[in-house]
Motif scaffolding. Sequence first.
Motif, mmCIF file in Angstrom:
data_model
loop_
_atom_site.group_PDB
_atom_site.id
_atom_site.type_symbol
_atom_site.label_atom_id
_atom_site.label_comp_id
_atom_site.label_asym_id
_atom_site.label_seq_id
_atom_site.Cartn_x
_atom_site.Cartn_y
_atom_site.Cartn_z
ATOM 1 N N ILE A 8 0.847 -1.201 0.000
ATOM 2 C CA ILE A 8 0.000 0.000 0.000
ATOM 3 C C ILE A 8 0.879 1.248 0.000
ATOM 4 O O ILE A 8 1.815 1.366 0.808
ATOM 5 N N CYS A 76 -3.658 4.990 -0.756
ATOM 6 C CA CYS A 76 -4.540 5.608 0.235
ATOM 7 C C CYS A 76 -4.029 7.006 0.564
ATOM 8 O O CYS A 76 -2.884 7.178 0.980
ATOM 9 N N ALA A 342 -2.650 3.208 6.109
ATOM 10 C CA ALA A 342 -2.409 1.845 5.639
ATOM 11 C C ALA A 342 -3.356 0.862 6.321
ATOM 12 O O ALA A 342 -3.914 -0.040 5.680
ATOM 13 N N ALA A 345 -6.848 1.061 4.772
ATOM 14 C CA ALA A 345 -6.914 0.371 3.480
ATOM 15 C C ALA A 345 -6.874 -1.146 3.671
ATOM 16 O O ALA A 345 -7.589 -1.898 2.993
#
Length: 377
Positions: A8, A76, A342, A345
């Motif tokens: 991510i 994100c 993170a 997400a």
Amino acid sequence: MPETVYRILTINPGSTSTKIGIFDNELLLLEKIIRHDADMLHSFTNIIDQYEFRKKIILEILDYEGINISKFSAVCGRGGLLRPIEGGTYAVNELMLQDLRAGYSGQHASNLGGIIAHAIASGLNIPSFIVDPVVVDELEPIARFSGFPLIERKSIFHALNQKAVARRAAKELGRDYSELNLIVAHMGGGITVGVHKHGRVVDVNNGLHGEGPFSPERAGTVPAGDLVSICFSGEYYREEIMKMLVGRGGLAGYLGTNDALKVEARIAAGDEKAKQVYEAMAYQVAKEIGSASAALSGKVDAIILTGGLAYGKDFVTAISNRINWIADVLVHPGENELQALAEGALRVLRGEEEAKVYPGKYIESKISNSGGTKSGT
């Protein structure tokens, strides 16, 4: 079976910098703070015009670090000043992009987070998200009354960090966030104290525009009558008053600095005024926590102190000594915003929760026939 690893990219644009992080699940692989030249930023007419400039630098940094962006599972970004919405992880959609570009609730660098995340993710055919923006509004109707019919209390607070540390504390306690009653005090440049009731922040002070404890740079709640007198004294412009309340209030107003470390150094050197002001700030935070416990009828599972000021041992002790009779006090210093993005997400990628569709339950005024303004305007 081996755990699925999701890579991510997280993006947190600030006024003069952009922070990025790369995570394999919860593991931080790379963190960078990209500091932008002030003259360059000033060359843009509007904050939103910085979009291409900041995106280009992020991609250049990733390339320089040898990061294969095709391996990303999601991007994100920090949520911006959107419509008031309930907390959670939101998939970036066209309406959100429109509101971020327009600055629906105001212009701020964080508005760029969702826009840049969407642009990078679209090129990779992966999802883009935002998590718990500052406009998260889960206030109960009773908490919206200010006592002055022309003004309705609004929910503007450090939602990203407050929600993240609340979830982490729930794991420490072996419980689910939605089962707990928590009080979370985020203590940074601004201070907000949230009442977390079964996973929703049902009351919180507006840490931006004059509620709650004073902070390193904000005045907090001040006597209304005296403030009105100052405003109509003819000595100050509106902008000067606002600056004294937000930016030059609190520690900055009393001591000429918003740096808590410098204040602690002055206290260690025998500065009695600095000591008194610092103790007063801790006192006001403790009072706000006490008020928050009343909103939960005293049924509090834990109190969490977080934010940059939570690194200060003496400051934390001063607060804890006044409120530890209410519930156990947990300390989670710092903001860890990239980690929080993170984690938000990840909850969606792992199927632990569904991504919300913006604007979801768009929060409008819950006060009927009060003469108050809508919180979404």
